[in-house]
Design an enzyme around this catalytic site. Sequence first.
Site: not given
Ligand code: 5GP
Ligand code: ZN
Length: 116
Positions: A5, A31, A95, A97, A102, A104
């Site tokens: 993870c 981010d 969406g 990923t 988390h 935002h």
């Molecule tokens: P989700 O799409 O799951 O809501 O948001 C995941 C977020 O994690 C995305 O905005 C993406 O840019 C961010 N993210 C993905 N990989 C990394 C990483 O290695 N470091 C950081 N700081 N953010 C990441």
């Molecule tokens: Zn985790």
Amino acid sequence: MANDCLFCKIAAGQIPADKVYEDDRALVFKDISPQAPTHLLAVPKEHYASVHEIPPEKVETLMGGLTGAVREAVRLTGINEGGYRLVVNSGEIAGQTVKHLHIHVLGGRELAWPPG
Ligand code: 5GP
Ligand code: ZN
């Protein structure tokens, strides 16, 4: 900590991140692909994929700790002044990923509504 993870690894310090705030329960970092002048991610140190996977007896402590960390981070970055948006993507349709809960935290520009 969940194996493989990304956010567990960031929380454990195994993968670097630009940290804004940290305490014993939560971490807030920038981010990697910012969608606003300030785009932070607030994560609990304990691994849950999403809000509905938190055991009922832990919801209050975990979400309280996470909200407290967001509160500190918006003040430290100054986006509490102009306003900001909190977003939690949960599951495929939203969406999500990274399957570690988390929040935002987006600020520093006008934010349109509704989101896509
Ligand atoms: P989700 O799409 O799951 O809501 O948001 C995941 C977020 O994690 C995305 O905005 C993406 O840019 C961010 N993210 C993905 N990989 C990394 C990483 O290695 N470091 C950081 N700081 N953010 C990441
Ligand atoms: Zn985790």
